[in-house]
Motif scaffolding. Structure first.
Motif, short mmCIF file in Angstrom:
data_model
loop_
_atom_site.label_atom_id
_atom_site.label_comp_id
_atom_site.label_asym_id
_atom_site.label_seq_id
_atom_site.Cartn_x
_atom_site.Cartn_y
_atom_site.Cartn_z
N THR A 1 -13.97 7.88 -18.91
CA THR A 1 -14.77 6.69 -19.19
C THR A 1 -14.49 6.23 -20.62
O THR A 1 -13.69 6.84 -21.33
N THR A 2 -15.12 5.17 -21.05
CA THR A 2 -14.90 4.68 -22.41
C THR A 2 -15.85 5.38 -23.38
O THR A 2 -16.95 5.79 -22.99
N PRO A 3 -15.43 5.52 -24.64
CA PRO A 3 -16.32 6.12 -25.62
C PRO A 3 -17.62 5.34 -25.79
O PRO A 3 -18.68 5.94 -26.00
N ALA A 4 -17.57 4.02 -25.67
CA ALA A 4 -18.79 3.21 -25.82
C ALA A 4 -19.79 3.55 -24.72
O ALA A 4 -20.99 3.66 -24.98
N THR A 5 -19.31 3.74 -23.50
CA THR A 5 -20.20 4.11 -22.40
C THR A 5 -20.83 5.46 -22.66
O THR A 5 -22.04 5.65 -22.45
N MET A 6 -20.06 6.41 -23.12
CA MET A 6 -20.59 7.75 -23.40
C MET A 6 -21.60 7.71 -24.52
O MET A 6 -22.62 8.40 -24.47
N ARG A 7 -21.37 6.88 -25.53
CA ARG A 7 -22.33 6.77 -26.64
C ARG A 7 -23.65 6.16 -26.17
O ARG A 7 -24.72 6.60 -26.57
N VAL A 8 -23.56 5.14 -25.32
CA VAL A 8 -24.77 4.53 -24.77
C VAL A 8 -25.55 5.54 -23.94
O VAL A 8 -26.77 5.64 -24.04
N LEU A 9 -24.84 6.29 -23.11
CA LEU A 9 -25.51 7.32 -22.31
C LEU A 9 -26.19 8.36 -23.19
O LEU A 9 -27.30 8.81 -22.89
N PHE A 10 -25.56 8.74 -24.28
CA PHE A 10 -26.16 9.71 -25.19
C PHE A 10 -27.42 9.14 -25.84
O PHE A 10 -28.44 9.82 -25.91
N VAL A 11 -27.36 7.91 -26.31
CA VAL A 11 -28.52 7.30 -26.96
C VAL A 11 -29.67 7.16 -25.98
O VAL A 11 -30.83 7.46 -26.30
N VAL A 12 -29.37 6.72 -24.76
CA VAL A 12 -30.41 6.59 -23.74
C VAL A 12 -30.99 7.96 -23.40
O VAL A 12 -32.19 8.11 -23.22
N SER A 13 -30.15 8.98 -23.33
CA SER A 13 -30.65 10.32 -23.00
C SER A 13 -31.55 10.86 -24.11
O SER A 13 -32.42 11.69 -23.85
N CYS A 14 -31.35 10.41 -25.34
CA CYS A 14 -32.21 10.87 -26.44
C CYS A 14 -33.63 10.33 -26.32
O CYS A 14 -34.55 10.86 -26.94
N LEU A 15 -33.82 9.30 -25.50
CA LEU A 15 -35.17 8.79 -25.27
C LEU A 15 -35.96 9.69 -24.32
O LEU A 15 -37.18 9.60 -24.25
#
Length: 69
Positions: free
Chosen positions: A27-41
């Protein structure tokens, strides 16, 4: 065959953990970063997992044996 799980030397923002995971899972790094930020919620040890991966994942230079200069 899937790519090795390493922290790449390019496309890093902080430590390269999300970029390495993105390369590994296709996947793209941007997608993985968004998933990480959302998971931190959500409740859980996501930040501690990120720190552990930062420490445990080898850098791409060390994994390939290339000089780090």
């Amino acid at each position: 065959m899937a790519a090795a799980l390493v922290r790449p030397r390019n496309n890093r923002m902080i430590a390269g953990v999300c970029a390495g995971l993105a390369r590994r899972f296709g996947t793209t790094p941007a997608t993985m970063r968004v998933l990480f930020v959302v998971s931190c919620l959500l409740p859980g040890p996501q930040f501690l997992l990120y720190l552990a991966l930062w420490i445990l994942l080898p850098s791409e230079e060390k994994a390939t044996g290339a000089a780090a200069w």
